[in-house]
Design an enzyme around this catalytic site. Structure first.
Site, PDB file in Angstrom:
ATOM      1  N   TYR A 142       1.153  -1.110   0.381  1.00  5.92           N
ATOM      2  CA  TYR A 142       0.049   0.126   0.043  1.00  5.92           C
ATOM      3  C   TYR A 142       0.941   1.431  -0.048  1.00  5.92           C
ATOM      4  O   TYR A 142       0.154   2.348  -0.010  1.00  5.92           O
ATOM      5  CB  TYR A 142      -0.677   0.552   1.290  1.00  5.92           C
ATOM      6  N   LYS A 192       3.706 -15.276   0.755  1.00  3.53           N
ATOM      7  CA  LYS A 192       3.665 -15.910  -0.042  1.00  3.53           C
ATOM      8  C   LYS A 192       4.942 -15.935  -0.031  1.00  3.53           C
ATOM      9  O   LYS A 192       5.648 -15.668  -1.340  1.00  3.53           O
ATOM     10  CB  LYS A 192       2.860 -15.557  -1.052  1.00  3.53           C
ATOM     11  N   ASP A 224      -2.886 -18.077   1.635  1.00  2.00           N
ATOM     12  CA  ASP A 224      -3.615 -18.831   0.571  1.00  2.00           C
ATOM     13  C   ASP A 224      -4.131 -19.813   1.581  1.00  2.00           C
ATOM     14  O   ASP A 224      -5.274 -19.812   1.323  1.00  2.00           O
ATOM     15  CB  ASP A 224      -3.631 -18.914  -0.983  1.00  2.00           C
ATOM     16  N   ASP A 248      -4.875  -6.973   5.722  1.00  3.58           N
ATOM     17  CA  ASP A 248      -6.336  -6.615   5.201  1.00  3.58           C
ATOM     18  C   ASP A 248      -6.933  -7.514   5.208  1.00  3.58           C
ATOM     19  O   ASP A 248      -8.154  -7.533   5.441  1.00  3.58           O
ATOM     20  CB  ASP A 248      -6.175  -5.888   4.505  1.00  3.58           C
ATOM     21  N   ASP A 252     -10.447  -8.769   8.088  1.00  7.77           N
ATOM     22  CA  ASP A 252     -12.134  -9.098   7.474  1.00  7.77           C
ATOM     23  C   ASP A 252     -12.630 -10.773   8.190  1.00  7.77           C
ATOM     24  O   ASP A 252     -13.400 -10.070   8.147  1.00  7.77           O
ATOM     25  CB  ASP A 252     -12.109  -8.476   6.358  1.00  7.77           C
TER      26      ASP A 252
END
Ligand code: NAD
Length: 367
Positions: A142, A192, A224, A248, A252
């Site tokens: 980001y 990852k 993942d 992020d 959630d």
């Protein structure tokens, strides 16, 4: 010694309504537990824009840097949707996070037994769930450069860069291990590393930091697979530490395991201050809920649980935090519900203040 200080920024919409109930709880601790705080209140978001033309006044920013903890309600609302980007209510929140350098975002996913039916997962998968996601908050994709949309040949290319320095990874990892030491002593790091160099470095640095915490069991998981495991068997985790982007999404996902947005607290922590306490801001995950604002319908529990996190992580009052969480658990077990927690069986929902009354009564009963 002076009392620890808290800056309260109620913000917009339901922010002031839920914060009123938290102030009652803060007062209760002063009166009944000899745990008094120096409380000041100021404006943020749309409320600050209305008063000052900016979503966070410089004086408020300066106060936030000085206090032991900031408690924030929520910002935003339709009235401010068309404002220039630079003065939108959310910019006030982002400025606080950035200038306080709050690099470690703590998002607990805790399922109160009385609400286990609210989860989209089966009750036995989530009942008793208590995990913590630590998301790196100030770096990663980001923020990384280069970024932008450029022309290449006869088409445009969108670019973002995942970039992490060793020190950025280290400080996020350290906060996860410190947390695990106060919990069940397990950290699962997610990245990852199979396809990203930043993931390889992340894994190496987290492993190295882990050597300083021999009591903590460290595991690594590709993010993942982590997402799959979170919905398959979330109770296998204690503390999860991950980068800004994966955090992020994963936080959630974990949050929704527990049901209502009105129940979810968060903490954002930075480096220790001179008094040893971390720079800290505590806030519910939910927004300003304009659809119910001003109607006394908001659930104050997310904001109260955020204050419980402040008791635990800023003020070293773990037992008092557990007292407040216990009081909340008790009223829920007794059937107290705000509108957002009403099941298909119906009933009369409590108002925001009535939920506050019930929790204060449970706090009294805990003495
Ligand atoms: P929201 O979280 O405000 O509301 C989503 C839904 O959940 C609404 O139906 C709302 O009524 C309900 N809800 C949320 N909190 C509740 C509570 N405590 N009790 C009962 N019900 C609750 O999200 P949104 O509608 O997408 O956004 C509304 C405004 O809030 C926007 O301006 C947005 O930018 C802002 N926002 C702010 C923050 C923040 O301050 N941290 C976070 C998210 C959204």
């Amino acid at each position: 010694m002076s009392n620890p200080s808290i800056l309260i920024l109620p913000g917009d919409g339901i922010g002031p309504e839920v914060m009123d109930q938290v102030v009652r709880v803060i007062d209760w601790y002063g009166a009944k537990r000899d745990l008094a705080f120096e409380v000041s209140t100021d404006l943020v978001g749309g409320a600050a824009y209305d008063a000052h033309g900016v979503p966070l006044h410089d004086d408020t920013m300066a106060k936030a840097q000085e206090v032991d903890a900031v408690l924030l309600g929520a910002v935003g609302g339709p009235k401010y949707d068309d404002l220039d980007f630079s003065v939108k209510p959310e910019r006030g929140l982002l400025r606080l996070r950035k200038e306080m350098d709050l690099y470690s975002n703590l998002r607990p996913a805790q399922c109160f037994d009385a609400l286990a039916d609210f989860s989209s997962l089966k009750k036995d998968v989530v009942a008793g769930l208590d995990i913590m996601i630590v998301r790196e908050l100030t770096s990663g994709v980001y923020f990384g450069e280069p970024r932008g949309i450029i022309e290449e040949g006869n088409e445009r290319v969108g670019i973002n860069t995942q970039r992490y320095t060793e020190s950025e990874i280290e400080r996020a990892a350290r906060s996860a291990f410190e947390l695990a030491m106060r919990r069940n002593k397990k950290v699962c790091s997610m990245e990852k590393a199979n396809v990203m160099e930043s993931g390889i470095l992340w894994r190496e640095v987290v492993t190295k930091v882990g050597e300083d915490y021999p009591e903590v069991e460290l595991s690594h998981m590709y993010a993942d697979n982590g997402a799959m495991q979170l919905v398959r068997a979330p109770k296998q985790f204690d503390v999860i530490v991950t980068d800004n982007l994966f955090g992020d999404i994963l936080s959630d996902c974990a949050a929704m395991l527990t049901g209502s947005l009105g129940m979810l607290p968060s903490a954002s922590l930075g480096a220790p201050m001179a008094n040893g306490r971390p720079k800290a801001m505590y806030e519910p995950v939910h927004g300003s809920a304009p659809d119910i604002a001003g109607q006394g319908k908001a659930n104050p529990i997310a904001c109260m649980l955020s204050f419980a996190m402040a008791l635990r992580y800023s003020f070293d009052q773990g037992e008092e935090a557990a007292r407040l969480e216990g009081a909340i658990e008790k009223v829920l077990a007794d059937g107290a519900r705000t509108g957002d927690l009403m099941g298909p069986e119906g009933g009369t929902p409590l108002s925001t203040a009535e939920m506050g009354d019930a929790i204060l009564a449970a706090l009294d009963a805990s003495l």
